[in-house]
Structures are given as structure tokens and as C-alpha cells.
Design a protein around this motif. Structure first.
Motif, PDB file in Angstrom:
ATOM      1  N   SER A   7      -1.427   6.430   1.653  1.00  0.00           N
ATOM      2  CA  SER A   7      -0.983   6.667   0.284  1.00  0.00           C
ATOM      3  C   SER A   7       0.521   6.925   0.251  1.00  0.00           C
ATOM      4  N   ASP A   8       1.018   7.762   1.142  1.00  0.00           N
ATOM      5  CA  ASP A   8       2.452   8.050   1.209  1.00  0.00           C
ATOM      6  C   ASP A   8       3.247   6.780   1.500  1.00  0.00           C
ATOM      7  N   LEU A   9       2.757   5.979   2.424  1.00  0.00           N
ATOM      8  CA  LEU A   9       3.422   4.725   2.772  1.00  0.00           C
ATOM      9  C   LEU A   9       3.508   3.806   1.559  1.00  0.00           C
ATOM     10  N   ALA A  10       2.405   3.624   0.868  1.00  0.00           N
ATOM     11  CA  ALA A  10       2.389   2.736  -0.299  1.00  0.00           C
ATOM     12  C   ALA A  10       3.329   3.247  -1.384  1.00  0.00           C
ATOM     13  N   LEU A  11       3.298   4.551  -1.627  1.00  0.00           N
ATOM     14  CA  LEU A  11       4.131   5.116  -2.686  1.00  0.00           C
ATOM     15  C   LEU A  11       5.618   5.114  -2.335  1.00  0.00           C
ATOM     16  N   ASP A  12       5.958   4.961  -1.059  1.00  0.00           N
ATOM     17  CA  ASP A  12       7.360   4.863  -0.646  1.00  0.00           C
ATOM     18  C   ASP A  12       7.954   3.485  -0.944  1.00  0.00           C
ATOM     19  N   LEU A  13       7.120   2.500  -1.212  1.00  0.00           N
ATOM     20  CA  LEU A  13       7.619   1.162  -1.533  1.00  0.00           C
ATOM     21  C   LEU A  13       8.160   1.173  -2.962  1.00  0.00           C
ATOM     22  N   PRO A  14       9.272   0.465  -3.217  1.00  0.00           N
ATOM     23  CA  PRO A  14       9.929   0.528  -4.526  1.00  0.00           C
ATOM     24  C   PRO A  14       9.004   0.251  -5.709  1.00  0.00           C
ATOM     25  N   GLU A  15       9.116   1.125  -6.693  1.00  0.00           N
ATOM     26  CA  GLU A  15       8.451   1.006  -7.984  1.00  0.00           C
ATOM     27  C   GLU A  15       6.924   0.917  -7.904  1.00  0.00           C
ATOM     28  N   PHE A  36      -1.571  -4.262  -5.071  1.00  0.00           N
ATOM     29  CA  PHE A  36      -1.340  -4.698  -3.694  1.00  0.00           C
ATOM     30  C   PHE A  36      -2.170  -3.903  -2.689  1.00  0.00           C
ATOM     31  N   ALA A  37      -2.782  -2.797  -3.113  1.00  0.00           N
ATOM     32  CA  ALA A  37      -3.628  -2.016  -2.207  1.00  0.00           C
ATOM     33  C   ALA A  37      -4.655  -1.222  -3.006  1.00  0.00           C
ATOM     34  N   ILE A  38      -5.873  -1.187  -2.464  1.00  0.00           N
ATOM     35  CA  ILE A  38      -6.953  -0.386  -3.041  1.00  0.00           C
ATOM     36  C   ILE A  38      -7.480   0.503  -1.926  1.00  0.00           C
ATOM     37  N   LEU A  39      -7.277   1.792  -2.069  1.00  0.00           N
ATOM     38  CA  LEU A  39      -7.687   2.760  -1.057  1.00  0.00           C
ATOM     39  C   LEU A  39      -8.949   3.464  -1.531  1.00  0.00           C
ATOM     40  N   GLU A  40     -10.027   3.262  -0.781  1.00  0.00           N
ATOM     41  CA  GLU A  40     -11.287   3.935  -1.087  1.00  0.00           C
ATOM     42  C   GLU A  40     -11.454   5.084  -0.105  1.00  0.00           C
ATOM     43  N   SER A 101       1.315  -6.947   2.241  1.00  0.00           N
ATOM     44  CA  SER A 101       0.608  -7.039   0.966  1.00  0.00           C
ATOM     45  C   SER A 101       1.580  -6.862  -0.196  1.00  0.00           C
ATOM     46  N   TYR A 102       2.417  -5.854  -0.106  1.00  0.00           N
ATOM     47  CA  TYR A 102       3.432  -5.606  -1.125  1.00  0.00           C
ATOM     48  C   TYR A 102       4.329  -6.841  -1.288  1.00  0.00           C
ATOM     49  N   ASP A 103       4.794  -7.385  -0.161  1.00  0.00           N
ATOM     50  CA  ASP A 103       5.671  -8.559  -0.193  1.00  0.00           C
ATOM     51  C   ASP A 103       4.974  -9.772  -0.802  1.00  0.00           C
ATOM     52  N   ARG A 104       3.688  -9.936  -0.500  1.00  0.00           N
ATOM     53  CA  ARG A 104       2.922 -11.057  -1.076  1.00  0.00           C
ATOM     54  C   ARG A 104       2.857 -10.935  -2.599  1.00  0.00           C
ATOM     55  N   VAL A 105       2.665  -9.728  -3.076  1.00  0.00           N
ATOM     56  CA  VAL A 105       2.567  -9.523  -4.521  1.00  0.00           C
ATOM     57  C   VAL A 105       3.917  -9.762  -5.188  1.00  0.00           C
ATOM     58  N   ILE A 106       4.994  -9.209  -4.623  1.00  0.00           N
ATOM     59  CA  ILE A 106       6.281  -9.395  -5.295  1.00  0.00           C
ATOM     60  C   ILE A 106       6.776 -10.834  -5.197  1.00  0.00           C
ATOM     61  N   SER A 107       6.294 -11.589  -4.229  1.00  0.00           N
ATOM     62  CA  SER A 107       6.721 -12.995  -4.123  1.00  0.00           C
ATOM     63  C   SER A 107       6.227 -13.821  -5.314  1.00  0.00           C
ATOM     64  N   GLY A 108       5.220 -13.343  -6.028  1.00  0.00           N
ATOM     65  CA  GLY A 108       4.701 -14.051  -7.194  1.00  0.00           C
ATOM     66  C   GLY A 108       5.300 -13.588  -8.514  1.00  0.00           C
ATOM     67  N   LEU A 109       6.231 -12.647  -8.447  1.00  0.00           N
ATOM     68  CA  LEU A 109       6.854 -12.127  -9.663  1.00  0.00           C
ATOM     69  C   LEU A 109       8.067 -12.978 -10.050  1.00  0.00           C
ATOM     70  N   PRO A 110       8.544 -12.847 -11.278  1.00  0.00           N
ATOM     71  CA  PRO A 110       9.745 -13.591 -11.686  1.00  0.00           C
ATOM     72  C   PRO A 110      10.926 -13.287 -10.762  1.00  0.00           C
ATOM     73  N   LYS A 111      11.805 -14.267 -10.597  1.00  0.00           N
ATOM     74  CA  LYS A 111      12.911 -14.165  -9.652  1.00  0.00           C
ATOM     75  C   LYS A 111      13.763 -12.914  -9.855  1.00  0.00           C
ATOM     76  N   ALA A 112      14.100 -12.577 -11.070  1.00  0.00           N
ATOM     77  CA  ALA A 112      14.946 -11.400 -11.321  1.00  0.00           C
ATOM     78  C   ALA A 112      14.253 -10.121 -10.853  1.00  0.00           C
ATOM     79  N   VAL A 113      12.967 -10.008 -11.089  1.00  0.00           N
ATOM     80  CA  VAL A 113      12.202  -8.830 -10.663  1.00  0.00           C
ATOM     81  C   VAL A 113      12.105  -8.814  -9.145  1.00  0.00           C
ATOM     82  N   ARG A 114      11.791  -9.961  -8.573  1.00  0.00           N
ATOM     83  CA  ARG A 114      11.693 -10.101  -7.116  1.00  0.00           C
ATOM     84  C   ARG A 114      12.996  -9.660  -6.448  1.00  0.00           C
ATOM     85  N   ASP A 115      14.098 -10.193  -6.950  1.00  0.00           N
ATOM     86  CA  ASP A 115      15.400  -9.871  -6.363  1.00  0.00           C
ATOM     87  C   ASP A 115      15.695  -8.375  -6.467  1.00  0.00           C
ATOM     88  N   ARG A 116      15.398  -7.765  -7.615  1.00  0.00           N
ATOM     89  CA  ARG A 116      15.640  -6.331  -7.811  1.00  0.00           C
ATOM     90  C   ARG A 116      14.824  -5.513  -6.815  1.00  0.00           C
TER      91      ARG A 116
END
Length: 123
Positions: A7-15, A36-40, A101-116
Motif C-alpha cells: 500500500s505504501d509503495l503504491a501510494l508513493d507513485l505520483p497522483e 493499476f492495483a487491487i489489494l485484497e 502496472s502503474y507504467d502500463r496504465v499511464i501509457s494509455g493516458l493522453p500525452k500531456a497527462v503521461r508526460d506530467r
């Protein structure tokens, strides 16, 4: 890796945001409203597990390498893996899976969001 460490690791990723979109006992981690992640959490003798997005060929490799990694539970099994957090997968490997997983999800976002997001991550 413990569920708390994951959980800490996931929450450390931007936004990254966390909610219980699927009900109590399942923490859902999102970026730009995309999961990008579901923790049960552990329950009834079943260990905690996390479901992560993954490139299909890598998903198959990880399933072959680690018995605790299997096809995603209740998601597209080609693009998602579920990892049982029973201590048999090294923490560094799980960290890489979460970041992938995070990178896979952001790769599908609009370019401006991805770059940010990539700039924030590099900082």
C-alpha cells in the motif's frame, strides 16, 4: 512484502489515490481514475493478494517463474496477474510488478497527462 508495504509503495507513485471501489477488504489504487492495483487483505485463512496490470508476455513469464503468481482474478487474465503475498515472491520483484502496472496504465493516458506523471515520477 506485507500488504501495508505494498500500500505504501503504491501510494508513493505520483497522483495515486486509494479507495474501496469494490467493497470493504479490497483497496483499489488508481492514477487518473484508472485502476493499476487491487489489494485484497487476508481473510478467513486466505493470504493477502494483489492484482496488477501486466504486459501479456511478461505476465506469462511471471506465472511460470513464481507459483504465487497466477492469472488475474475477476479481470482480463491476459493483461492482469494476481500475486499471493505469502512471502514466496521477493519484495523487489513485487515492487517491479507494481511499478510496471502503474507504467502500463499511464501509457494509455493522453500525452500531456503521461508526460506530467513521468516527470513527477523522475523527480
Amino acid at each position: 512484502m506485507t500488504p501495508e508495504q505494498l500500500s505504501d509503495l503504491a501510494l508513493d507513485l505520483p497522483e495515486t489515490t486509494e479507495d474501496e471501489a469494490f467493497g470493504p477488504g479490497a483497496a483499489v489504487f488508481k492514477v487518473e481514475a484508472k485502476v493499476f492495483a487491487i489489494l485484497e487483505h487476508a481473510s478467513g485463512g486466505t493470504p493477502a493478494q494483489v492484482t496488477l496490470k501486466c504486459e501479456p508476455d511478461l505476465a506469462l513469464e511471471l506465472r511460470e517463474q513464481y507459483p504465487a503468481v497466477g492469472p488475474g482474478y475477476h479481470v482480463n487474465k491476459r493483461h492482469w496477474n494476481t500475486v499471493v503475498l505469502n512471502g514466496t515472491v521477493p519484495g523487489d520483484e513485487i515492487r517491479e510488478m507494481v511499478e510496471h502496472s502503474y507504467d502500463r496504465v499511464i501509457s494509455g493516458l493522453p500525452k500531456a497527462v503521461r508526460d506530467r506523471l513521468r516527470l513527477l515520477r523522475a523527480a
